[in-house]
Design a protein around this motif. Structure first.
Motif, mmCIF file in Angstrom:
data_model
loop_
_atom_site.group_PDB
_atom_site.id
_atom_site.type_symbol
_atom_site.label_atom_id
_atom_site.label_comp_id
_atom_site.label_asym_id
_atom_site.label_seq_id
_atom_site.Cartn_x
_atom_site.Cartn_y
_atom_site.Cartn_z
ATOM 1 N N GLY A 162 -15.635 -1.324 17.233
ATOM 2 C CA GLY A 162 -14.581 -1.239 18.233
ATOM 3 C C GLY A 162 -13.218 -0.837 17.718
ATOM 4 N N HIS A 163 -13.162 0.160 16.850
ATOM 5 C CA HIS A 163 -11.889 0.646 16.316
ATOM 6 C C HIS A 163 -10.921 1.022 17.443
ATOM 7 N N VAL A 164 -11.429 1.693 18.474
ATOM 8 C CA VAL A 164 -10.573 2.124 19.583
ATOM 9 C C VAL A 164 -9.892 0.931 20.245
ATOM 10 N N MET A 165 -10.677 -0.078 20.598
ATOM 11 C CA MET A 165 -10.114 -1.219 21.308
ATOM 12 C C MET A 165 -9.169 -2.027 20.428
ATOM 13 N N ARG A 166 -9.457 -2.122 19.141
ATOM 14 C CA ARG A 166 -8.556 -2.865 18.254
ATOM 15 C C ARG A 166 -7.220 -2.146 18.092
ATOM 16 N N THR A 167 -7.257 -0.828 17.923
ATOM 17 C CA THR A 167 -5.981 -0.120 17.765
ATOM 18 C C THR A 167 -5.142 -0.214 19.041
ATOM 19 N N VAL A 168 -5.788 -0.261 20.194
ATOM 20 C CA VAL A 168 -5.045 -0.468 21.441
ATOM 21 C C VAL A 168 -4.306 -1.802 21.389
ATOM 22 N N GLU A 169 -5.005 -2.848 20.928
ATOM 23 C CA GLU A 169 -4.366 -4.166 20.824
ATOM 24 C C GLU A 169 -3.244 -4.156 19.793
ATOM 25 N N TYR A 170 -3.465 -3.494 18.663
ATOM 26 C CA TYR A 170 -2.436 -3.441 17.619
ATOM 27 C C TYR A 170 -1.169 -2.748 18.118
ATOM 28 N N VAL A 171 -1.321 -1.579 18.746
ATOM 29 C CA VAL A 171 -0.118 -0.849 19.167
ATOM 30 C C VAL A 171 0.623 -1.597 20.271
ATOM 31 N N SER A 299 -11.518 -2.825 7.922
ATOM 32 C CA SER A 299 -12.839 -2.555 8.495
ATOM 33 C C SER A 299 -13.785 -1.977 7.448
ATOM 34 N N HIS A 300 -15.056 -2.330 7.582
ATOM 35 C CA HIS A 300 -16.092 -1.749 6.709
ATOM 36 C C HIS A 300 -16.379 -0.325 7.160
ATOM 37 N N ARG A 301 -16.497 0.565 6.203
ATOM 38 C CA ARG A 301 -16.895 1.943 6.474
ATOM 39 C C ARG A 301 -18.073 2.294 5.558
ATOM 40 N N ILE A 302 -18.762 3.348 5.910
ATOM 41 C CA ILE A 302 -19.940 3.744 5.137
ATOM 42 C C ILE A 302 -19.591 4.029 3.678
ATOM 43 N N TYR A 303 -18.329 4.408 3.432
ATOM 44 C CA TYR A 303 -17.906 4.794 2.080
ATOM 45 C C TYR A 303 -17.059 3.721 1.399
ATOM 46 N N LYS A 304 -16.838 2.548 2.060
ATOM 47 C CA LYS A 304 -16.012 1.518 1.435
ATOM 48 C C LYS A 304 -16.242 0.164 2.096
ATOM 49 N N ASP A 305 -15.911 -0.903 1.348
ATOM 50 C CA ASP A 305 -15.925 -2.253 1.913
ATOM 51 C C ASP A 305 -14.568 -2.552 2.544
ATOM 52 N N GLU A 306 -14.558 -3.576 3.426
ATOM 53 C CA GLU A 306 -13.285 -3.950 4.027
ATOM 54 C C GLU A 306 -12.403 -4.677 3.012
ATOM 55 N N THR A 307 -11.088 -4.604 3.196
ATOM 56 C CA THR A 307 -10.149 -5.364 2.378
ATOM 57 C C THR A 307 -9.703 -6.595 3.165
ATOM 58 N N SER A 308 -9.070 -7.536 2.489
ATOM 59 C CA SER A 308 -8.574 -8.741 3.148
ATOM 60 C C SER A 308 -7.322 -8.424 3.969
ATOM 61 N N HIS A 309 -7.031 -9.313 4.877
ATOM 62 C CA HIS A 309 -5.812 -9.156 5.679
ATOM 63 C C HIS A 309 -4.579 -9.160 4.776
ATOM 64 N N ILE A 310 -4.550 -10.035 3.806
ATOM 65 C CA ILE A 310 -3.390 -10.130 2.902
ATOM 66 C C ILE A 310 -3.193 -8.828 2.147
ATOM 67 N N THR A 311 -4.289 -8.264 1.639
ATOM 68 C CA THR A 311 -4.197 -6.995 0.902
ATOM 69 C C THR A 311 -3.738 -5.864 1.819
ATOM 70 N N GLU A 336 2.222 -10.241 11.875
ATOM 71 C CA GLU A 336 0.934 -9.953 11.217
ATOM 72 C C GLU A 336 -0.138 -10.999 11.519
ATOM 73 N N LYS A 337 0.264 -12.211 11.891
ATOM 74 C CA LYS A 337 -0.728 -13.242 12.217
ATOM 75 C C LYS A 337 -1.537 -12.863 13.453
ATOM 76 N N GLU A 338 -0.913 -12.132 14.369
ATOM 77 C CA GLU A 338 -1.639 -11.668 15.550
ATOM 78 C C GLU A 338 -2.692 -10.636 15.162
ATOM 79 N N PHE A 339 -2.364 -9.805 14.171
ATOM 80 C CA PHE A 339 -3.331 -8.835 13.651
ATOM 81 C C PHE A 339 -4.492 -9.572 12.984
#
Length: 362
Positions: A162-171, A299-311, A336-339
């Motif tokens: 759900g990248h689309v829906m998350r970016t809507v919430e972020y913006v 977020s996890h992608r086919i070419y990488k693992d996800e990073t932590s929120h802090i990072t 950032e806590k909302e993210f």
């Protein structure tokens, strides 16, 4: 029962008019324009009968205040006049009156004129309500189609979750926080945020024009492949521009075009496709840049693992003034806590999906 406000400085006229109307309508009477405006702060009648010639505040001044007030602007106003003065009639209609009734009052004529305007007002309100409902239905349908289409692009890009829906919430979070600042409080209005959240799902629409062997590559892209992937900004903008050409002016589509074209521009001018710098980059794209990168990091992608929120937060902060607009980074760090809460929900949903997939089939 329909409610009429009767405004006249003559007690006799008030008694005569009220006597004609009371069998058919609820009638309130006041003796001046000032009293009428005070009355309208408390009650909203269905129609106003307003004398033109009154001391202190005449009918023309009174109707001007009525029509300037959003709460009372749609109330039909019929002027009461003792003369057939064409100049006053023209002026009255220009001020917003719907009809004139002459004195002395003829009961049958008075009632018919009022009934006609009542019916027209009711019809207008009913029609506006139907148009509003139809418009809302169309907007919901448009948004559903757009989001389904963008989710299809996510699958094409192997971006699950759900990248689309998350970016809507972020913006939405970033825009609302920026709207509290002196710099942007007059720019980021409720309407701007509404348009932004409708437009945001289309920021990556150009990826539909990128070949699968590039989008789905499970390793780092080489230079030529990276050059191809960067073309999704121009492809997306061209797609939206084609829609704009076939439709009437639409702020929503224009913002969508800005997002599609410019969300990979950098604040220091080293981004793509046009190397825009600083506030040359549309505001919506500067906000999207932070939201898009943050979501890509966590977020996890086919070419990488996800990073932590802090990072991810540290990466965004490091890009302040170079990759990202400093103002947007500042509000991001403030909220950032909302993210993080959104990311936590993402990971819970992915865990549930993995558990469902691991269940043996019956």
């Amino acid at each position: 029962m329909k409610h009429i406000l009767l405004v006249d400085d003559s007690v006799l006229n008030l008694k005569v008019a009220a006597g004609i109307l009371r069998d058919s309508y609820k009638v309130s009477v006041v003796k001046s324009g000032e009293q009428a405006l005070q009355f309208l702060q408390i009650q909203i009648p269905d129609l106003i009968l307003l004398d033109i010639n009154m001391p202190d505040m005449d009918g023309f001044e009174t109707i001007t205040y009525i029509k300037e007030n959003e709460e009372t602007a749609d109330i039909p106003v019929i002027f009461l006049t003792a003369s057939h003065d064409s100049e006053n009639e023209v002026k009255g209609f220009q001020k917003g009156a719907v009809d004139f009734i002459t004195k002395p009052f003829t009961p049958e004529s008075m009632l018919l004129r009022i009934e006609t305007q009542m019916e027209l007002s009711s019809y207008k309100k009913e029609l506006e309500k139907k148009i509003e409902e139809k418009t809302k239905h169309i907007l919901v349908l448009e948004d559903s189609i757009i989001r389904c289409f963008c989710e299809m692009i996510e699958c094409h890009d192997n971006e699950t979750g759900g990248h689309v829906m998350r970016t809507v919430e972020y913006v939405k979070i970033l825009a609302r926080e920026l709207a509290k600042t002196d710099k942007y409080k007059n720019i980021i209005t409720d309407e701007y945020i509404h348009l932004f959240t409708r437009s945001a799902p289309l920021h990556d629409i150009g990826k539909i024009g990128i070949r699968d062997n590039i989008l789905l590559k499970p390793s780092r892209l080489d230079n030529s492949e990276y050059a191809k992937i960067k073309e999704h900004t121009v492809i997306g903008a061209q797609m939206i521009e084609n829609i704009i050409k076939e439709s009437e002016y639409n702020e929503y589509l224009n913002m969508s075009k800005d997002l599609a074209l410019s969300h990979h521009e950098r604040y220091d001018g080293k981004g793509y496709p046009n190397g825009l710098k600083g506030e040359e980059i549309p505001l919506c794209a500067r906000i999207m840049a932070v939201a898009d990168v943050y979501d890509a990091l966590v977020s996890h992608r086919i070419y990488k693992d996800e990073t932590s929120h802090i990072t991810a937060c540290a990466t965004i902060a490091e890009g302040r003034g170079t990759q990202f607009d400093p103002d947007v980074v500042d509000v991001f760090l403030k909220c950032e806590k909302e993210f993080e809460a959104i990311v936590q929900k993402l990971r819970e949903n992915l865990k549930k999906r993995e558990e469902e997939d691991a269940k043996p089939e019956n």
